[in-house]
Design a protein around this motif. Structure first.
Motif, PDB file in Angstrom:
ATOM      1  N   PRO A   1     -17.672  -2.050  45.192  1.00  0.00           N
ATOM      2  CA  PRO A   1     -17.513  -2.454  46.594  1.00  0.00           C
ATOM      3  C   PRO A   1     -16.872  -3.828  46.756  1.00  0.00           C
ATOM      4  CG  PRO A   1     -19.818  -2.606  45.950  1.00  0.00           C
ATOM      5  CD  PRO A   1     -19.089  -1.991  44.788  1.00  0.00           C
ATOM      6  N   TRP A   2     -16.886  -4.649  45.735  1.00  0.00           N
ATOM      7  CA  TRP A   2     -16.267  -5.972  45.775  1.00  0.00           C
ATOM      8  C   TRP A   2     -16.193  -6.508  44.353  1.00  0.00           C
ATOM      9  CZ3 TRP A   2     -19.961  -9.139  43.637  1.00  0.00           C
ATOM     10  CH2 TRP A   2     -21.303  -8.785  43.841  1.00  0.00           C
ATOM     11  N   THR A  16     -16.891  -3.113  57.813  1.00  0.00           N
ATOM     12  CA  THR A  16     -17.241  -3.225  56.393  1.00  0.00           C
ATOM     13  C   THR A  16     -16.523  -4.402  55.736  1.00  0.00           C
ATOM     14  OG1 THR A  16     -17.463  -0.825  56.357  1.00  0.00           O
ATOM     15  CG2 THR A  16     -17.414  -1.938  54.226  1.00  0.00           C
ATOM     16  N   VAL A  23     -12.063  -7.707  48.397  1.00  0.00           N
ATOM     17  CA  VAL A  23     -12.582  -6.610  49.194  1.00  0.00           C
ATOM     18  C   VAL A  23     -11.529  -5.502  49.137  1.00  0.00           C
ATOM     19  CG1 VAL A  23     -13.152  -5.994  51.589  1.00  0.00           C
ATOM     20  CG2 VAL A  23     -13.747  -8.260  50.725  1.00  0.00           C
ATOM     21  N   SER A  50     -14.543  -0.939  49.324  1.00  0.00           N
ATOM     22  CA  SER A  50     -15.704  -1.400  50.088  1.00  0.00           C
ATOM     23  C   SER A  50     -16.157  -0.367  51.102  1.00  0.00           C
ATOM     24  CB  SER A  50     -15.372  -2.706  50.816  1.00  0.00           C
ATOM     25  OG  SER A  50     -14.828  -3.652  49.930  1.00  0.00           O
ATOM     26  N   THR A  87     -18.502  -7.496  54.124  1.00  0.00           N
ATOM     27  CA  THR A  87     -18.348  -7.743  52.685  1.00  0.00           C
ATOM     28  C   THR A  87     -17.737  -9.125  52.450  1.00  0.00           C
ATOM     29  OG1 THR A  87     -17.960  -5.366  52.447  1.00  0.00           O
ATOM     30  CG2 THR A  87     -17.490  -6.730  50.526  1.00  0.00           C
TER      31      THR A  87
END
Ligand SMILES: [Zn+2]
Length: 303
Positions: free
Chosen positions: A158-159, A198, A172, A143, A202
């Motif tokens: 990113p996820w 972040t 995450v 992430s 997220t």
């Protein structure tokens, strides 16, 4: 195969972890549901068990033992996830000779659901890492590592959302600041984003906009903050409100049992980490029953 288990049962206060999880599922008549999270970290290329005369871990660990235990657990449990918190690479001649391919191929055979990238994944450079990722059937969740200006662009995520029974799990992935740990040439072009901010953003996105009912952070920050490295799993837990569980790595910490830390909203976050070298398979069972969320933590010592 012989494994030794140490178990801890905890009841989380009402209204804490995953209070929003549904209790009834179409087609399932049971009034409880358990999500089994199996996890490793900092395995460091220990494909084989440690040597028989190793002072700390004689004949412990090894991918074959882990794989057979995972298969056993999958047969006994309905909803199983398998994740890793980074530093898969480096530590035995397997890495020096084969560059990480066997680690990733075997983890794919074990059907890992997700992993994150540790600092040692960069040891042979970003091009090398990029070349190895094709051997992984599972995604690397990063992430706060932005690879858009690198060869890794599009090769990490990113996820990720994993649906399993009543569980809609948001994953995450949080990476450590590479500065001072990794040669700058080995991560050239990568942007390191603030891990706490972040992770929080997220996690909140996955919970609020993607309707996840459990958020797991795979973190390679290390458990403890230092003056040089203030970001840690404990800080991540305390300073966010969107993360339920942190599966940690990097500090090679053998926790006797998972920690529970109050987050910004006063709810408990579970942190767990299982040392290094693949000598322990961690298991967290999150059970929902009659309005209560409990978890059972098991450490499987692989020997
Ligand atoms: Zn590390």
């Amino acid at each position: 195969m012989q494994t030794t288990r140490r178990q801890f049962i905890k009841t989380l206060a009402a209204g804490s972890l995953a209070a929003t999880l549904p209790f009834a599922v179409k087609g399932e008549s049971r009034n409880y549901h358990t999500l089994t999270i199996l996890h490793t970290n900092d395995v460091h290329s220990h494909l084989d068990p440690f040597e028989a005369n190793h002072p700390r871990f004689p004949d412990m660990g090894g991918f074959a033992r882990r794989a057979s235990l995972i298969n056993q657990i999958r047969k006994q449990n309905n909803h199983v996830l398998l994740v890793d918190a980074g530093d898969i690479f480096q530590g035995t001649p397997y890495f020096n000779f084969f560059g990480g391919r066997p680690e990733l191929e075997l983890m794919s055979k074990m059907r890992y659901d997700a992993a994150t990238i540790g600092n040692h994944e960069f040891d042979n450079g970003i091009q090398h890492l990029s070349d190895q990722l094709k051997y992984a059937d599972f995604p690397f969740i990063c992430s706060n590592y932005n690879f858009d200006n690198t060869i890794l662009k599009g090769k990490t995520r990113p996820w990720k959302i994993i649906e399993n029974g009543p569980f809609r799990v948001g994953i995450v992935g949080i990476g450590i600041n590479p500065s001072g740990l990794v040669s700058p040439a080995n991560y050239e072009g990568m942007k390191w984003l603030d891990p706490i901010k972040t992770a929080e953003e997220t996690g909140a996105f996955l919970r609020n906009e993607k309707n996840c009912n459990l958020i797991i952070a795979l973190s390679h920050l290390g458990i403890n903050s230092t003056s040089e490295r203030p970001d840690s799993d404990r800080k991540l837990a305390a300073e966010t409100s969107s993360i339920d569980i942190i599966i940690g790595g990097h500090s090679h910490t053998f926790l006797d049992e998972p920690e529970q830390i109050k987050n910004k909203a006063g709810k408990n976050v579970i942190i767990n980490q299982v040392g290094w070298g693949g000598v322990i398979l961690g298991e967290l069972n999150i059970t929902l029953s009659k309005g209560k969320t409990t978890f059972l933590s098991t450490q499987h010592l692989l020997k």
